[in-house]
Design a protein around this motif. Structure first.
Motif, short mmCIF file in Angstrom:
data_model
loop_
_atom_site.label_atom_id
_atom_site.label_comp_id
_atom_site.label_asym_id
_atom_site.label_seq_id
_atom_site.Cartn_x
_atom_site.Cartn_y
_atom_site.Cartn_z
N ARG A 1 -5.13 5.43 2.55
CA ARG A 1 -3.95 4.55 2.26
C ARG A 1 -4.64 3.53 1.04
O ARG A 1 -5.85 3.55 0.59
N PHE B 1 -3.91 1.42 -2.50
CA PHE B 1 -3.72 -0.36 -2.12
C PHE B 1 -2.87 -0.26 -4.01
O PHE B 1 -2.75 0.56 -4.66
N PHE C 1 0.65 -1.08 -0.23
CA PHE C 1 -0.41 -0.15 0.32
C PHE C 1 0.93 1.35 0.21
O PHE C 1 2.21 1.27 0.47
#
Length: 174
Positions: free
Chosen positions: A99, A101, A87
């Motif tokens: 955050r 991915f 992340f």
């Protein structure tokens, strides 16, 4: 013209070298220091140092990716590997940390390499990432061609492809 000039300079240097040992006063003391004369002669005969090499500017190839805007400004501590996924933490327009991915698995080394590449690309584009793909090239430009002018290339249609050479079967039919 240059040969005459060189011959004149060499004759002058030879004359100075010859007279350098004979330069004495009435008491027989040396008036001219032969070491200084030799240094002057060596300075005249030694060619000047070559100019410094021209700096080589190599632009890397760049293809925009969806995560580039996050990766370009990420700090090492903001790239994390949690639960088998990678992340990237970033600060959104609302001022909060988010955050994002990146990929399954540990891809931290890829993110750091991509960040270094993006910084190099940004250096050549006034601190911004270009919004289009760029072919990589060195100081002499594309292989076999002139340097690429990306601004001039925008909006131009591609050049027509070259007509292939006739095959040996086509030549025999004629």
């Amino acid at each position: 013209m240059n040969i005459k000039r060189l011959a004149t300079q060499l004759a002058g240097i030879a004359c100075v070298a010859t007279l350098a040992g004979c330069a004495t006063n009435d008491q027989g003391l040396l008036v001219v220091d032969p070491d200084k004369v030799n240094a002057v002669i060596m300075g005249a005969l030694t060619p000047p140092p070559p100019p410094p090499p021209v700096p080589v500017i190599v632009e890397e190839a760049y293809v925009p990716a969806p995560n580039d805007v996050y990766i370009a400004a990420v700090a090492d501590r903001d790239v994390v590997f949690i639960g088998g996924d990678t992340f990237v933490w970033y600060i959104g327009p609302d001022g909060q940390r988010h955050r994002r991915f990146y990929a399954h698995g540990d891809h931290r080394h890829e993110i750091f390499a991509r960040r270094d590449q993006l910084h190099t690309v940004m250096m050549h584009h006034d601190g911004h990432l270009p919004d289009h793909a760029i072919a990589g090239h060195g100081p002499e430009g594309r292989p076999g061609g002139m340097p690429v002018n990306h601004a001039a290339m925008a909006g131009k249609p591609p050049a027509p492809a070259a007509k292939p050479a006739p095959s040996s079967k086509e030549v025999k039919k004629s």
